[in-house]
Write a protein that holds these residues in place. Sequence first.
Motif, PDB file in Angstrom:
ATOM      1  N   ARG A 139      21.622  52.850 147.937  1.00 22.90           N
ATOM      2  CA  ARG A 139      20.653  53.207 146.901  1.00 22.90           C
ATOM      3  C   ARG A 139      19.549  54.076 147.495  1.00 22.90           C
ATOM      4  O   ARG A 139      19.152  53.885 148.647  1.00 22.90           O
ATOM      5  CB  ARG A 139      20.037  51.939 146.298  1.00 22.90           C
ATOM      6  N   ASP A 140      19.052  55.010 146.684  1.00 18.52           N
ATOM      7  CA  ASP A 140      17.930  55.829 147.130  1.00 18.52           C
ATOM      8  C   ASP A 140      16.605  55.194 146.687  1.00 18.52           C
ATOM      9  O   ASP A 140      16.577  54.037 146.249  1.00 18.52           O
ATOM     10  CB  ASP A 140      18.065  57.255 146.595  1.00 18.52           C
ATOM     11  N   ALA A 141      15.519  55.949 146.774  1.00 20.12           N
ATOM     12  CA  ALA A 141      14.198  55.409 146.432  1.00 20.12           C
ATOM     13  C   ALA A 141      14.108  55.007 144.970  1.00 20.12           C
ATOM     14  O   ALA A 141      13.298  54.137 144.600  1.00 20.12           O
ATOM     15  CB  ALA A 141      13.126  56.445 146.760  1.00 20.12           C
ATOM     16  N   ASN A 142      14.935  55.622 144.115  1.00 19.47           N
ATOM     17  CA  ASN A 142      14.938  55.291 142.683  1.00 19.47           C
ATOM     18  C   ASN A 142      15.964  54.220 142.333  1.00 19.47           C
ATOM     19  O   ASN A 142      16.274  54.016 141.151  1.00 19.47           O
ATOM     20  CB  ASN A 142      15.224  56.558 141.867  1.00 19.47           C
ATOM     21  N   LYS A 143      16.501  53.575 143.360  1.00 18.21           N
ATOM     22  CA  LYS A 143      17.510  52.517 143.194  1.00 18.21           C
ATOM     23  C   LYS A 143      18.830  53.050 142.631  1.00 18.21           C
ATOM     24  O   LYS A 143      19.652  52.286 142.118  1.00 18.21           O
ATOM     25  CB  LYS A 143      16.985  51.396 142.281  1.00 18.21           C
ATOM     26  N   GLN A 144      19.029  54.369 142.729  1.00 17.08           N
ATOM     27  CA  GLN A 144      20.273  54.966 142.259  1.00 17.08           C
ATOM     28  C   GLN A 144      21.210  55.192 143.448  1.00 17.08           C
ATOM     29  O   GLN A 144      20.764  55.512 144.551  1.00 17.08           O
ATOM     30  CB  GLN A 144      19.990  56.293 141.551  1.00 17.08           C
ATOM     31  N   TYR A 145      22.498  55.062 143.183  1.00 18.68           N
ATOM     32  CA  TYR A 145      23.463  55.124 144.275  1.00 18.68           C
ATOM     33  C   TYR A 145      23.701  56.565 144.765  1.00 18.68           C
ATOM     34  O   TYR A 145      23.694  57.530 143.996  1.00 18.68           O
ATOM     35  CB  TYR A 145      24.799  54.519 143.849  1.00 18.68           C
TER      36      TYR A 145
END
Length: 282
Positions: A254-260
């Motif tokens: 996950r990135d900083a936006n909680k997206q994979y």
Amino acid sequence: MKKLFFASLCLAALVGCQDNKSKVDNAVSAERDSLNKVIAQKDNEINDIMSTFNQIEEGLREIGQAEGRISVARDGEGASRTQRIAENMQFIQQTMQQNRELIDKLRTQLRESSINGEQLKKTIESLALQLEEKDKQLQQLRAELDAKDIHIMDLDEKIANLNTNVSNLSSESAKKSETISAQDKQLHTAWFVFGTKKELKDQQILKNGKVLQGNFNKEYFTKVDIRVDKEIKLYSRSAKMLTSHPSSSYTLQRDANKQYVLRITDPQLFWSTSKYLVILVD
């Protein structure tokens, strides 16, 4: 008893010293062998390069001799002088072509060797300039022969054929290069898609719970170069791999936006099972 104990200690110390000396000797021997291999490799590379140098210099020397023979024949008399001039002009043309090929070979040898010699590069370019100067001298010589009404039609035809052959070879080489480039690009091309279950079903990518079965829409996929594109942002907080790829060849994080984000750590291994990648997202 004490003497026996002391003697045992001395013996143990001596054995330990010998073991250490043996390890040091082995390490030194291995390093020496490695160094000798490097030296031998450089010697071979230098010998190959010098051999090519010698061939070029010998060619230039022979060209000079042939030019001298032409000068003598040009000022002489007799029916055979034109034949002698033609033969020497042909010899010069062939030798110059050989020298051009040898200079290209020399550049390749230096480029592929472990030798980093700026002076060698300068010497190679100096030889190339000498060959260009010889070419100018040859053109001047031909002009002088024409001025004396010494025409070498047979040689002109051979040179024209040689130029045609060189042109054909260059064209053929260019086509082969294009083919190899296209094959290389195709070899390193892959396709990926990510979408919701509905989107994948609409494109026939997902059908009856199975992926990439039947006539799916290939235009829906994005093309990538596997040598370059190693990260795919999925813009979703849910992601599931539907195609099979070795788990050790990628990570889903996950990135900083909680997206994979899919990161391909071993491209060759990742795409070895399939050149198509399908990921289910919400």
